[in-house]
Design a protein around this motif. Structure first.
Motif, PDB file in Angstrom:
ATOM      1  N   UNK A 177       0.833  -1.215   0.000  1.00  0.00           N
ATOM      2  CA  UNK A 177       0.000   0.000   0.000  1.00  0.00           C
ATOM      3  C   UNK A 177       0.862   1.257   0.000  1.00  0.00           C
ATOM      4  N   UNK A 178       1.936   1.231   0.770  1.00  0.00           N
ATOM      5  CA  UNK A 178       2.833   2.391   0.788  1.00  0.00           C
ATOM      6  C   UNK A 178       3.460   2.623  -0.578  1.00  0.00           C
ATOM      7  N   UNK A 179       3.778   1.530  -1.258  1.00  0.00           N
ATOM      8  CA  UNK A 179       4.309   1.662  -2.620  1.00  0.00           C
ATOM      9  C   UNK A 179       3.279   2.273  -3.556  1.00  0.00           C
ATOM     10  N   UNK A 180       2.028   1.834  -3.401  1.00  0.00           N
ATOM     11  CA  UNK A 180       0.950   2.405  -4.221  1.00  0.00           C
ATOM     12  C   UNK A 180       0.784   3.896  -3.923  1.00  0.00           C
ATOM     13  N   UNK A 181       0.856   4.254  -2.652  1.00  0.00           N
ATOM     14  CA  UNK A 181       0.720   5.671  -2.276  1.00  0.00           C
ATOM     15  C   UNK A 181       1.834   6.490  -2.900  1.00  0.00           C
ATOM     16  N   UNK A 182       3.060   5.986  -2.842  1.00  0.00           N
ATOM     17  CA  UNK A 182       4.186   6.713  -3.440  1.00  0.00           C
ATOM     18  C   UNK A 182       3.989   6.877  -4.945  1.00  0.00           C
ATOM     19  N   UNK A 183       3.525   5.812  -5.599  1.00  0.00           N
ATOM     20  CA  UNK A 183       3.270   5.899  -7.042  1.00  0.00           C
ATOM     21  C   UNK A 183       2.183   6.921  -7.348  1.00  0.00           C
ATOM     22  N   UNK A 184       1.141   6.935  -6.534  1.00  0.00           N
ATOM     23  CA  UNK A 184       0.049   7.895  -6.739  1.00  0.00           C
ATOM     24  C   UNK A 184       0.533   9.322  -6.500  1.00  0.00           C
ATOM     25  N   UNK A 185       1.350   9.513  -5.471  1.00  0.00           N
ATOM     26  CA  UNK A 185       1.898  10.848  -5.215  1.00  0.00           C
ATOM     27  C   UNK A 185       2.787  11.296  -6.365  1.00  0.00           C
ATOM     28  N   UNK A 186       3.572  10.372  -6.909  1.00  0.00           N
ATOM     29  CA  UNK A 186       4.414  10.688  -8.062  1.00  0.00           C
ATOM     30  C   UNK A 186       3.544  11.074  -9.267  1.00  0.00           C
ATOM     31  N   UNK A 187       2.472  10.323  -9.493  1.00  0.00           N
ATOM     32  CA  UNK A 187       1.563  10.652 -10.603  1.00  0.00           C
ATOM     33  C   UNK A 187       0.941  12.023 -10.418  1.00  0.00           C
TER      34      UNK A 187
END
Length: 179
Positions: free
Chosen positions: A117-127
């Motif tokens: 989930x943290x990885x997904x959050x980081x990816x979403x923040x990057x997007x």
């Protein structure tokens, strides 16, 4: 007789000058007409650019707003999933009286889910950062173009479009945002 020859010569010269001036006048009239036509064409191009700019900015803003909403929903869902997993782990522990080895496996499973989930959050923040950077770059480009086409800076600013904050973004093009 002398005056008559002089008068004829003066008349001939006056007619020649009149002819030259009439030709110059015709040329100036044509040049004036061409310049008016160019002026109207440039004004139309400026107006078209202005309307295109507004439409592009609104489209980018709508896409960014939509992306922000989607990102917020995904973050909220991830938070709910984590809370749910914690609650389930507590219930299982209390109800089953599990041994320490099983508890360790459950903890590892939850930790892996949290990492994911943290990885997904980081990816979403990057997007989100990339979208904001793209919007800001487009806004700056269109604003500069409008000023180049003669639209006063005050009018451009009066449109009310504002850049997003870009914590962690470079000043390079939007495609160069680095994780």
């Amino acid at each position: 007789l002398k005056d008559r020859v002089k008068d004829k010569l003066s008349l001939t010269n006056a007619k020649a000058r009149l002819h030259v001036i009439e030709n110059q006048l015709a040329g100036l009239k044509q040049q004036h007409k061409d310049l008016n036509s160019q002026h109207l064409s440039v004004e139309k191009e400026r107006d078209d650019l202005y309307h295109t700019f507004e439409a592009a900015i609104k489209e980018v803003q709508q896409k960014t707003d939509f992306s922000n909403i989607v990102l917020e929903q995904k973050i909220q869902q991830a938070s709910r999933d984590v809370d749910e997993a914690d609650a389930q782990a507590e219930q299982i522990t209390a109800a089953a009286n599990l041994d320490p080895m099983q508890m360790e496996q459950i903890r590892d499973s939850i930790t892996d889910a949290l990492r994911s989930r943290n990885g997904m959050i980081k990816d979403l923040e990057y997007g989100l950062l990339r979208l904001r950077k793209g919007f800001n770059d487009a806004l700056r480009t269109y604003s500069e173009q409008m000023v180049e086409f003669g639209i006063p800076v005050e009018e451009v600013d009066a449109l009310g479009f504002q850049e997003f904050s870009q914590k962690g973004a470079s000043i390079g093009p939007a495609g160069l945002v680095v994780k």
